[in-house]
Scaffold this motif. Structure first.
Motif, mmCIF file in Angstrom:
data_model
loop_
_atom_site.group_PDB
_atom_site.id
_atom_site.type_symbol
_atom_site.label_atom_id
_atom_site.label_comp_id
_atom_site.label_asym_id
_atom_site.label_seq_id
_atom_site.Cartn_x
_atom_site.Cartn_y
_atom_site.Cartn_z
ATOM 1 N N SER A 243 -26.003 4.468 10.843
ATOM 2 C CA SER A 243 -26.484 4.220 12.199
ATOM 3 C C SER A 243 -27.133 2.835 12.313
ATOM 4 N N GLU A 244 -26.998 2.224 13.469
ATOM 5 C CA GLU A 244 -27.666 0.955 13.739
ATOM 6 C C GLU A 244 -29.017 1.168 14.404
ATOM 7 N N LEU A 245 -29.367 2.427 14.675
ATOM 8 C CA LEU A 245 -30.636 2.732 15.329
ATOM 9 C C LEU A 245 -31.792 2.634 14.346
ATOM 10 N N PRO A 246 -32.974 2.250 14.802
ATOM 11 C CA PRO A 246 -34.153 2.251 13.933
ATOM 12 C C PRO A 246 -34.452 3.672 13.452
ATOM 13 N N SER A 247 -35.058 3.770 12.283
ATOM 14 C CA SER A 247 -35.393 5.095 11.754
ATOM 15 C C SER A 247 -36.320 5.852 12.700
ATOM 16 N N SER A 248 -37.203 5.140 13.394
ATOM 17 C CA SER A 248 -38.103 5.805 14.341
ATOM 18 C C SER A 248 -37.328 6.453 15.483
ATOM 19 N N THR A 249 -36.250 5.787 15.934
ATOM 20 C CA THR A 249 -35.431 6.354 17.002
ATOM 21 C C THR A 249 -34.670 7.583 16.520
ATOM 22 N N LEU A 250 -34.132 7.509 15.295
ATOM 23 C CA LEU A 250 -33.447 8.678 14.734
ATOM 24 C C LEU A 250 -34.402 9.860 14.621
ATOM 25 N N ARG A 251 -35.631 9.573 14.214
ATOM 26 C CA ARG A 251 -36.634 10.646 14.140
ATOM 27 C C ARG A 251 -36.898 11.242 15.517
ATOM 28 N N GLN A 252 -37.077 10.394 16.503
ATOM 29 C CA GLN A 252 -37.362 10.867 17.849
ATOM 30 C C GLN A 252 -36.194 11.683 18.419
ATOM 31 N N ASN A 253 -34.972 11.302 18.035
ATOM 32 C CA ASN A 253 -33.796 12.024 18.521
ATOM 33 C C ASN A 253 -33.751 13.463 18.028
ATOM 34 N N VAL A 254 -34.398 13.727 16.907
ATOM 35 C CA VAL A 254 -34.415 15.080 16.349
ATOM 36 C C VAL A 254 -35.574 15.900 16.912
ATOM 37 N N THR A 255 -36.516 15.222 17.535
ATOM 38 C CA THR A 255 -37.784 15.858 17.896
ATOM 39 C C THR A 255 -37.843 16.214 19.382
ATOM 40 N N SER A 256 -37.696 17.503 19.686
ATOM 41 C CA SER A 256 -37.853 17.983 21.062
ATOM 42 C C SER A 256 -39.327 18.226 21.346
ATOM 43 N N PRO A 257 -39.813 17.819 22.498
ATOM 44 C CA PRO A 257 -41.228 18.048 22.826
ATOM 45 C C PRO A 257 -41.592 19.528 22.737
ATOM 46 N N GLY A 258 -42.647 19.806 22.005
ATOM 47 C CA GLY A 258 -43.105 21.187 21.880
ATOM 48 C C GLY A 258 -42.257 22.061 20.971
ATOM 49 N N GLY A 259 -41.295 21.458 20.269
ATOM 50 C CA GLY A 259 -40.407 22.240 19.423
ATOM 51 C C GLY A 259 -40.884 22.357 17.984
#
Length: 294
Positions: A243-259
């Motif tokens: 992926s060309e995305l920053p690791s922080s973005t990949l982390r956020q993509n996995v993280t649903s609010p309140g999940g």
């Protein structure tokens, strides 16, 4: 008799190395490459060189305990444990021994070094000045890591002012045989490099280890927890690689609010969590790298 121990001593599946070296440059090397220490890292580099097209007859190996994998390369033309007087000075000397043993071993390497020899070191905490003092030559200091065994390593290198453009190009090709290479101008960065990428694979393996352990604590069978942890870490690493995305973005993509992920990250990213632990860990490794230099 050679008395030192190769760095990363042990055996690795050399056949799994995926070379990414500049094949043309490796194929065009005409001088002798002397590899001192053919343990895990040295052996991985050697296999990568040969897979990248380096003529085996250009390679000489010194190691007190040559593995069967390295011994088998003698049939292809690699010279093993030559007499120093017979071998004479070489074009490139690659030093892959344990840094604690370098002072004892290094003096014996002078017989292989002339004012035209480039010395490429992969020893942690061993400075350019130390290498110049002990064995001479035009020195390149490099720090690889163990994913080099499968051609996915990352190496950071710094060259002494005496290293020519041609010598640096050869060093780059030799190092690139096991993965990516980054060059820096400031040798002072190498201790932190060692702490982050040199020691970094151990941190990732620990993550897989502890993730599996936590899974068992949560009720999973050990075999299943281990499988889930290993595949999750390996798959996430490959996603990060591709992926060309920053690791922080990949982390956020996995993280649903309140999940569920957010609940776990609340612990890992909380006070005295992973960020603080990692800062302390890197500081400890950096400090130790500086100590090795003394």
């Amino acid at each position: 008799m050679w008395l030192w121990v190769p760095a990363f001593a042990g055996t690795i599946p050399f056949a799994r190395v995926i070379t990414v070296a500049d094949n043309n440059l490796l194929q065009n090397i005409t001088g002798t490459i002397l590899l001192v220490g053919a343990g895990k890292m040295g052996g991985a580099m050697l296999t990568g060189w040969l897979a990248g097209g380096l003529d085996p007859r250009r390679v000489t190996v010194i190691d007190p305990q040559v593995s069967p994998e390295i011994t088998a390369l003698a049939a292809k033309g690699v010279a093993l444990n030559p007499d120093a007087k017979a071998a004479g000075p070489v074009e490139t000397l690659v030093v892959a021994v344990k840094p604690q043993m370098f002072r004892e071993a290094g003096a014996k390497l002078k017989a292989f070094v002339s004012d035209k020899t480039s010395v490429v070191s992969i020893m942690a905490g061993t400075t350019i000045a130390s290498l110049e003092e002990v064995c001479g030559g035009a020195v390149v200091r490099a720090m690889p890591n163990t994913p080099a065994a499968i051609g996915r390593g990352i190496t950071v290198a710094v060259a002494a002012k005496s290293v020519s453009a041609a010598q640096r190009a050869v060093a780059d090709a030799l190092l690139r045989a096991t993965g990516a290479v980054e060059w820096v101008e400031d040798e002072g960065l190498m201790d932190a490099v060692t702490a982050v990428s040199g020691s970094g694979p151990a941190y990732v393996f620990l993550l897989a280890e502890e993730l599996a352990r936590a899974g068992v604590e949560a009720g999973l069978p050990e075999a299943l927890a281990t499988k889930l942890a290993r595949e999750t870490v390996a798959g996430s690493g490959e996603l990060l690689h591709q992926s060309e995305l920053p690791s922080s973005t990949l982390r956020q993509n996995v993280t649903s609010p309140g999940g569920t992920t957010a609940a776990a990250l609340g612990v890992l990213m909380g006070e005295l969590g992973l960020r603080e632990l990692m800062i302390r860990a890197i500081a400890a490794a950096t400090k130790r790298s500086k100590e090795l230099a003394k």
